[in-house]
Design a protein around this motif. Structure first.
Motif, PDB file in Angstrom:
ATOM      1  N   THR A  19      -2.783 -14.487  -6.670  1.00 38.57           N
ATOM      2  CA  THR A  19      -2.965 -13.038  -6.718  1.00 38.57           C
ATOM      3  C   THR A  19      -2.851 -12.501  -5.297  1.00 38.57           C
ATOM      4  N   ALA A  20      -2.142 -11.409  -5.160  1.00 38.48           N
ATOM      5  CA  ALA A  20      -1.939 -10.827  -3.834  1.00 38.48           C
ATOM      6  C   ALA A  20      -1.726  -9.327  -3.971  1.00 38.48           C
ATOM      7  N   ARG A  63      -5.388  -5.971  -5.821  1.00 37.39           N
ATOM      8  CA  ARG A  63      -4.627  -7.213  -6.042  1.00 37.39           C
ATOM      9  C   ARG A  63      -3.814  -7.085  -7.329  1.00 37.39           C
ATOM     10  N   THR A  83       2.421 -10.258   1.392  1.00 34.69           N
ATOM     11  CA  THR A  83       1.265 -11.148   1.519  1.00 34.69           C
ATOM     12  C   THR A  83       1.556 -12.484   0.844  1.00 34.69           C
ATOM     13  N   TYR A  84       2.166 -12.415  -0.324  1.00 35.70           N
ATOM     14  CA  TYR A  84       2.540 -13.640  -1.037  1.00 35.70           C
ATOM     15  C   TYR A  84       3.542 -14.444  -0.203  1.00 35.70           C
ATOM     16  N   HIS A 122      -6.079 -16.619  -1.968  1.00 34.47           N
ATOM     17  CA  HIS A 122      -5.080 -16.009  -2.846  1.00 34.47           C
ATOM     18  C   HIS A 122      -4.715 -16.910  -4.033  1.00 34.47           C
TER      19      HIS A 122
END
Length: 156
Positions: free
Chosen positions: A111-112, A63, A117-118, A93
């Motif tokens: 956090t990613a 991450r 993903t974000y 996340h």
């Protein structure tokens, strides 16, 4: 709850490392290990110590990217705000979420493992929370300081 000097010393020490034994803490606080254990139990039971956790290096667990998000809502109706708060609290996340004053209504720490993903998280945020008007994102280039330690003065 009234905190004396010993409680305050213990709070400062366990915030630095909550894994310290009572014997180790007794080296810094003028109390016996059993007295320290009793005080820590009382501090936990009374809610002064909310919980204890380990601080993990985000890079070591995949991450490495940290996003700071400013979020604005359309309306601050209690039901819509409660829905958004519940949604944010349920997202793994979302590391931290603050309801704030100023231009933004919420500030999030997310956090990613990567931007994709974000992006997927923020897409779900907007689609599942129609009250979200807009958001802006800052990507942390480096971490200068990270922690949740609350300085506890030894004297009140």
């Amino acid at each position: 709850m009234d905190l004396d000097r010993f409680d305050r010393q213990l709070l400062n020490l366990v915030q630095q490392d909550c894994g310290q034994t009572a014997d180790r803490l007794a080296e810094h606080v003028a109390l016996s290990p059993s007295a320290i254990q009793r005080r820590l139990r009382r501090l936990r039971e009374s809610g002064v110590i909310e919980r204890e956790s380990a601080i993990v290096d985000p890079r070591a667990v995949g991450r490495p990217t940290l996003f700071i998000v400013s979020l604005q809502v359309e309306r601050e109706r209690p039901d819509l705000m409660a829905q958004l708060r519940k949604w944010l609290a349920a997202q793994e996340h979302v590391q931290q979420a603050f309801y704030v004053t100023g231009e933004a209504d919420f500030v999030l720490v997310v956090t990613a493992p990567d931007a994709e993903t974000y992006d997927a998280l923020m897409g779900r945020l907007v689609s599942e929370n129609p009250n979200v008007a807009r958001f802006t994102t800052n990507v942390a280039m480096s971490v200068v300081k990270r922690g949740l330690t609350i300085p506890v003065p030894l004297e009140e």
